[in-house]
Design a protein around this motif. Sequence first.
Motif, PDB file in Angstrom:
ATOM      1  N   ARG A   1       0.827  -1.211   0.000  1.00 18.58           N
ATOM      2  CA  ARG A   1       0.000   0.000   0.000  1.00 18.58           C
ATOM      3  C   ARG A   1       0.860   1.258   0.000  1.00 18.58           C
ATOM      4  O   ARG A   1       0.556   2.226  -0.716  1.00 18.58           O
ATOM      5  N   GLU A   2       1.941   1.237   0.765  1.00 17.56           N
ATOM      6  CA  GLU A   2       2.808   2.412   0.812  1.00 17.56           C
ATOM      7  C   GLU A   2       3.510   2.637  -0.524  1.00 17.56           C
ATOM      8  O   GLU A   2       3.685   3.778  -0.961  1.00 17.56           O
ATOM      9  N   ARG A   3       3.902   1.556  -1.170  1.00 18.04           N
ATOM     10  CA  ARG A   3       4.527   1.691  -2.497  1.00 18.04           C
ATOM     11  C   ARG A   3       3.564   2.338  -3.493  1.00 18.04           C
ATOM     12  O   ARG A   3       3.944   3.221  -4.266  1.00 18.04           O
ATOM     13  N   ILE A   4       2.316   1.908  -3.461  1.00 18.53           N
ATOM     14  CA  ILE A   4       1.307   2.475  -4.362  1.00 18.53           C
ATOM     15  C   ILE A   4       1.078   3.944  -4.053  1.00 18.53           C
ATOM     16  O   ILE A   4       1.024   4.790  -4.959  1.00 18.53           O
ATOM     17  N   ARG A   5       0.959   4.284  -2.780  1.00 21.43           N
ATOM     18  CA  ARG A   5       0.740   5.687  -2.407  1.00 21.43           C
ATOM     19  C   ARG A   5       1.903   6.565  -2.860  1.00 21.43           C
ATOM     20  O   ARG A   5       1.689   7.680  -3.358  1.00 21.43           O
ATOM     21  N   LYS A   6       3.120   6.096  -2.690  1.00 20.42           N
ATOM     22  CA  LYS A   6       4.287   6.882  -3.103  1.00 20.42           C
ATOM     23  C   LYS A   6       4.315   7.067  -4.618  1.00 20.42           C
ATOM     24  O   LYS A   6       4.666   8.144  -5.114  1.00 20.42           O
ATOM     25  N   THR A   7       3.947   6.008  -5.346  1.00 23.37           N
ATOM     26  CA  THR A   7       3.933   6.106  -6.814  1.00 23.37           C
ATOM     27  C   THR A   7       2.973   7.193  -7.275  1.00 23.37           C
ATOM     28  O   THR A   7       3.329   8.041  -8.112  1.00 23.37           O
ATOM     29  N   PHE A   8       1.765   7.203  -6.738  1.00 21.41           N
ATOM     30  CA  PHE A   8       0.782   8.194  -7.196  1.00 21.41           C
ATOM     31  C   PHE A   8       1.067   9.584  -6.631  1.00 21.41           C
ATOM     32  O   PHE A   8       0.779  10.582  -7.300  1.00 21.41           O
ATOM     33  N   HIS A   9       1.660   9.653  -5.471  1.00 18.72           N
ATOM     34  CA  HIS A   9       2.065  10.970  -4.963  1.00 18.72           C
ATOM     35  C   HIS A   9       3.111  11.585  -5.895  1.00 18.72           C
ATOM     36  O   HIS A   9       3.055  12.783  -6.198  1.00 18.72           O
ATOM     37  N   GLY A  10       4.029  10.748  -6.374  1.00 16.16           N
ATOM     38  CA  GLY A  10       5.045  11.238  -7.296  1.00 16.16           C
ATOM     39  C   GLY A  10       4.493  11.649  -8.647  1.00 16.16           C
ATOM     40  O   GLY A  10       5.094  12.462  -9.352  1.00 16.16           O
ATOM     41  N   MET A  11       3.318  11.118  -9.015  1.00  8.92           N
ATOM     42  CA  MET A  11       2.700  11.443 -10.303  1.00  8.92           C
ATOM     43  C   MET A  11       1.615  12.506 -10.187  1.00  8.92           C
ATOM     44  O   MET A  11       0.910  12.770 -11.153  1.00  8.92           O
ATOM     45  N   ARG A  12       1.458  13.113  -9.027  1.00 15.34           N
ATOM     46  CA  ARG A  12       0.311  14.003  -8.790  1.00 15.34           C
ATOM     47  C   ARG A  12       0.269  15.173  -9.758  1.00 15.34           C
ATOM     48  O   ARG A  12      -0.807  15.626 -10.144  1.00 15.34           O
ATOM     49  N   TRP A  13       1.430  15.646 -10.220  1.00 11.51           N
ATOM     50  CA  TRP A  13       1.464  16.765 -11.162  1.00 11.51           C
ATOM     51  C   TRP A  13       1.130  16.301 -12.582  1.00 11.51           C
ATOM     52  O   TRP A  13       0.647  17.077 -13.413  1.00 11.51           O
ATOM     53  N   LEU A  14       1.376  14.995 -12.864  1.00 14.31           N
ATOM     54  CA  LEU A  14       1.158  14.460 -14.215  1.00 14.31           C
ATOM     55  C   LEU A  14      -0.298  14.107 -14.473  1.00 14.31           C
ATOM     56  O   LEU A  14      -0.774  14.212 -15.611  1.00 14.31           O
ATOM     57  N   LEU A  15      -1.033  13.710 -13.454  1.00 17.55           N
ATOM     58  CA  LEU A  15      -2.386  13.201 -13.642  1.00 17.55           C
ATOM     59  C   LEU A  15      -3.315  14.181 -14.360  1.00 17.55           C
ATOM     60  O   LEU A  15      -4.019  13.781 -15.294  1.00 17.55           O
TER      61      LEU A  15
END
Length: 263
Positions: free
Chosen positions: A133-147
């Motif tokens: 779950r933490e890996r997934i959260r970090k991945t999407f946090h890192g993509m927050r500007w791209l979404l």
Amino acid sequence: MTRHLRIPVADTVLDAEDTGGPGRPVIYLNGAYAGRRHWRPVTAELGTEFRHITYDARARGKSERSEDYSFEAMLTDIDAVLEATGVERPLLVGWSYGATLAAYWAERNPGRAAGVVCVDGAMPFGLTGEEGRERIRKTFHGMRWLLPLVRPLGLAAKMTAAQHADVNIDVNEKGAAIAPVLERVTCPLRFVLATGGNLGGGEEEMEAGRASLEPVLAQNPNLAVSAKVPSNHSQILRRDFRAIADAVREVAGADARRNPSGR
């Protein structure tokens, strides 16, 4: 003639299209954040021998936002779309997240599904536990500007990065638990598998997911791999649409042999 539909369900409205006609009805279930536009190569290849029903899930494409983006809510949306279109025995075709939805729906509705095609999804594999779950959260946090930038391309939802992550966590858990679901599926189900990696999953990890199907395939004769194609997970609908169309025809043929009356 293609009908454009606005389907109210719970606290949202789903945007859908139904080509109509006498062909066997197929409902297409999208990737986790994708809109229905990605199915165009497949539906064009299949043509008028099938009736194509596509829709944008909650907060995707032209559908409205919701307070509930759970996997269970997405399952109820399938029923809402079927009711709105008057379809009783659909053939379900799902990609990635949509493949997992299709398998769960078919297992929960024995006799209602004419068949299922799972496109690089519905595999007994997933990131689970707090580490996953933490890996997934970090991945999407890192993509927050791209979404927001890829949303017009039908590659992200009208959600926050945290909501995107929650959807991904939910489906990973459903995927990890899907083996007994697949073993209970009673209709013809075919897999079209990609090769290579994907955003958030390397080649080795993705191949481990595909290999996880082998014990399930040995348990249930209704399941088989129709094709393994050279495209990766993200490109498969665009590059290997013919293999997907062939799998749809294969499943339709298998159902016709088992149910000559179409019921």
